[in-house]
Design a protein around this motif. Structure first.
Motif, PDB file in Angstrom:
ATOM      1  N   ALA A   1      -7.674   6.181  -5.793  1.00 40.76           N
ATOM      2  CA  ALA A   1      -6.526   6.520  -6.649  1.00 40.76           C
ATOM      3  C   ALA A   1      -7.009   6.935  -8.035  1.00 40.76           C
ATOM      4  O   ALA A   1      -8.008   6.408  -8.536  1.00 40.76           O
TER       5      ALA A   1
ATOM      6  N   LEU B   1       0.829  -1.202   0.000  1.00 38.83           N
ATOM      7  CA  LEU B   1       0.000   0.000   0.000  1.00 38.83           C
ATOM      8  C   LEU B   1       0.867   1.257   0.000  1.00 38.83           C
ATOM      9  O   LEU B   1       0.598   2.219  -0.737  1.00 38.83           O
ATOM     10  N   ALA B   2       1.903   1.236   0.821  1.00 41.93           N
ATOM     11  CA  ALA B   2       2.804   2.388   0.868  1.00 41.93           C
ATOM     12  C   ALA B   2       3.501   2.586  -0.472  1.00 41.93           C
ATOM     13  O   ALA B   2       3.656   3.716  -0.953  1.00 41.93           O
TER      14      ALA B   2
ATOM     15  N   ALA C   1      -8.467   2.411  -0.726  1.00 39.35           N
ATOM     16  CA  ALA C   1      -7.334   3.169  -1.259  1.00 39.35           C
ATOM     17  C   ALA C   1      -7.285   3.087  -2.775  1.00 39.35           C
ATOM     18  O   ALA C   1      -7.027   4.088  -3.467  1.00 39.35           O
TER      19      ALA C   1
ATOM     20  N   THR D   1       1.034   1.805 -10.349  1.00 37.43           N
ATOM     21  CA  THR D   1       0.291   2.021  -9.103  1.00 37.43           C
ATOM     22  C   THR D   1      -0.866   1.035  -8.981  1.00 37.43           C
ATOM     23  O   THR D   1      -1.056   0.395  -7.933  1.00 37.43           O
ATOM     24  N   ARG D   2      -1.646   0.878 -10.055  1.00 36.42           N
ATOM     25  CA  ARG D   2      -2.795  -0.024  -9.995  1.00 36.42           C
ATOM     26  C   ARG D   2      -2.347  -1.483  -9.855  1.00 36.42           C
ATOM     27  O   ARG D   2      -2.983  -2.271  -9.158  1.00 36.42           O
TER      28      ARG D   2
ATOM     29  N   TYR E   1      -1.563  -1.983  -6.267  1.00 34.10           N
ATOM     30  CA  TYR E   1      -2.783  -2.147  -5.478  1.00 34.10           C
ATOM     31  C   TYR E   1      -3.352  -3.566  -5.634  1.00 34.10           C
ATOM     32  O   TYR E   1      -3.865  -4.151  -4.664  1.00 34.10           O
TER      33      TYR E   1
ATOM     34  N   GLN F   1       2.126   6.665  -7.105  1.00 34.65           N
ATOM     35  CA  GLN F   1       0.962   7.301  -7.715  1.00 34.65           C
ATOM     36  C   GLN F   1       1.299   8.528  -8.570  1.00 34.65           C
ATOM     37  O   GLN F   1       0.778   8.674  -9.681  1.00 34.65           O
TER      38      GLN F   1
ATOM     39  N   ALA G   1       2.367   1.692  -3.435  1.00 37.52           N
ATOM     40  CA  ALA G   1       1.392   2.196  -4.405  1.00 37.52           C
ATOM     41  C   ALA G   1       1.194   3.697  -4.263  1.00 37.52           C
ATOM     42  O   ALA G   1       1.102   4.436  -5.255  1.00 37.52           O
ATOM     43  N   GLN G   2       1.140   4.169  -3.029  1.00 37.46           N
ATOM     44  CA  GLN G   2       0.938   5.599  -2.814  1.00 37.46           C
ATOM     45  C   GLN G   2       2.154   6.420  -3.235  1.00 37.46           C
ATOM     46  O   GLN G   2       2.009   7.533  -3.761  1.00 37.46           O
ATOM     47  N   ARG G   3       3.365   5.847  -3.061  1.00 35.49           N
ATOM     48  CA  ARG G   3       4.562   6.558  -3.521  1.00 35.49           C
ATOM     49  C   ARG G   3       4.636   6.592  -5.042  1.00 35.49           C
ATOM     50  O   ARG G   3       5.113   7.554  -5.639  1.00 35.49           O
TER      51      ARG G   3
END
Length: 470
Positions: free
Chosen positions: A63, A16-17, A59, A30-31, A34, A23, A19-21
């Motif tokens: 996105a 998760l972390a 989350a 990113t997807r 996830y 994005q 993916a957020q970085r």
């Protein structure tokens, strides 16, 4: 199994972390991240602490999406899984689109083999046995062809239970043995979920209980809630096959105690309904049937509708029960899950015997006995044999087959040799030397009374079938 090296939620949190970085940099990656986070959350399942599939879905839903690009298979899979956490019926058409795309072009997953495993999980959740069978087969073939040792245990592990449900227990046993070889070669701990399900459906009581006890402890230590659920499901199948319904009910209730879990929760409901009816807990059976029916009516596959009809018949009486059993035979007769079809013949036969319709009961039970013994479901076969004896039938015991003298590794090597693989090819598949293969084949030839590979085809195909007469 994937992500097994991480305890509890660590893999989910890390993904998760990540993916957020990613994005702001790469929406496609990113997807995909996830989707991997969703898979990690599925493994943690009931043992997740604060972050599970619902949190990953939230989350992923927030996105941004890539504008104007055609969605990848990974995009479609992620959309389906995210929607499953919210509304099953809405997720069904999304899931089917993903599965159709993946089955139409399995090579699209060459760059990301895990899509095939994730597609197989989705197919099982949607009760789509055809897609699960095809995708697990594609996954295994591609993992072997590409030499992806890290992917092979996952492919073997997902293929094995599907073969069990389809009544292909001999092939499933070969994959269990191959999986052991792969894990030994890779130096990684085995998560023997395929072996668990196989042992349970075979009705191997001592081996099953020992494997369940060990695996529950190991899965809990790794934070793999899905492993705990599969252990409890396997325990329930084993006990239902042996006619130990109180123990089956307790295990089945634990197997489907968390409705957020996928796949194993569905399987647990099947075992819960049968064992609850047999122990007089129709309240528990009715509640599980309601949950099962919601999914069956949404996806409307022959597998799901057949299980629903069979389960409803168990809770019904008279003509309604009989129509349910016949409906189940029709649906499951069109599906691949031959083990579940055999169980309908058994349950219908038991119901007919209790209604004092002995001739009809004998016919259904004989069919069930033939099916169970032909594929090696010995626990259910023995339960069926007892029912047949109660109808006044004389049941001839099946003569021991020469192939049953083979160890699992010998049986696997024999099958590979029969299928035309050379000793070096077999050795490469199983991570052993060609000389070791030759040594095992000599033992196989001695046990089967053959002298060449040409004779293996007939030797492995021949086995005496059981006969029940009135």
């Amino acid at each position: 199994m994937a992500f097994a090296s991480s305890r509890g939620n660590e893999a989910t949190l890390l993904l998760l972390a990540a993916a957020q970085r990613l994005q702001p940099l790469n929406l496609q990656l990113t997807r995909q991240t996830y989707l991997d986070a969703f898979s990690a959350a599925q493994f943690a399942a009931r043992l997740s602490e604060g972050v599970g599939t619902a949190e990953v879905a939230r989350a992923a839903r927030a996105a941004p999406r890539r504008p104007d690009d055609e969605p990848t298979v990974g995009d479609l899979l992620l959309d389906a899984f995210v929607t499953l956490t919210d509304d099953y019926a809405t997720a069904v058409p999304l899931g089917r689109d993903a599965l159709i795309r993946l089955r139409r072009d399995p090579s699209s997953a060459t760059e990301n083999l895990r899509w095939l495993w994730q597609g197989c999980v989705l197919a099982l959740e949607l009760w789509d046995n055809e897609s699960a069978y095809d995708l697990s087969g594609h996954h295994l073939r591609l993992a072997r062809q590409t030499g992806a040792l890290s992917e092979l245990p996952l492919a073997l592990g997902s293929r094995t239970p599907i073969l069990v449900f389809c009544g292909e227990l001999a092939e499933a046993a070969s994959l269990v043995e191959e999986s052991r070889s792969v894990h030994e070669a890779a130096g990684i701990a085995e998560a023997p979920y395929g072996a668990l399900i196989l042992t349970a459906w075979r009705g191997q009581a001592r081996e099953g209980r020992e494997l369940i006890d060990v695996t529950i402890g190991e899965a809990s230590a790794r934070g793999e809630g899905v492993g705990v659920a599969i252990c409890e499901y396997s325990h329930a199948v084993l006990c239902n096959g042996l006619g130990q319904y109180d123990e089956a009910l307790a295990a089945a209730r634990r197997a489907c105690s968390d409705p957020r879990e996928m796949v194993a929760h569905n399987w647990g409901m099947i075992e819960l309904i049968e064992s609850a009816v047999r122990t007089g807990r129709t309240d528990l059976a009715a509640e599980a049937l309601q949950r099962l029916s919601t999914k069956a009516q949404a996806c409307r596959t022959d597998w799901a509708l057949g299980i629903e009809a069979r389960s409803r018949a168990l809770l019904s009486k008279g003509d309604i029960a009989e129509r349910g059993f016949r409906e189940a035979l029709g649906h499951l007769g069109r599906a691949r899950v031959h083990g579940e079809l055999a169980r309908v013949h058994l349950l219908y036969g038991e119901w007919l015997r209790q209604a004092n319709r002995r001739d009809e009961a004998r016919r259904e039970l004989t069919r069930a006995h033939e099916m169970f013994t032909a594929v090696g479901m010995d626990g259910f076969a023995e339960r069926t044999r007892r029912e047949l004896l109660a109808t006044g039938a004389v049941v001839r015991q099946r003569t021991a087959d020469a192939t049953e003298q083979l160890t699992e590794q010998e049986a696997l090597i024999a099958r590979l040799a029969r299928d035309g693989m050379s000793n070096p090819e077999i050795g490469a598949r199983l991570f052993i030397s060609p000389r070791t293969v030759e040594w095992h084949l000599r033992k196989v030839y001695t046990k089967l009374g053959v002298s060449s590979r040409r004779q293996l085809q007939l030797a492995l195909a021949s086995r005496d079938r059981p006969v029940a007469t009135g």
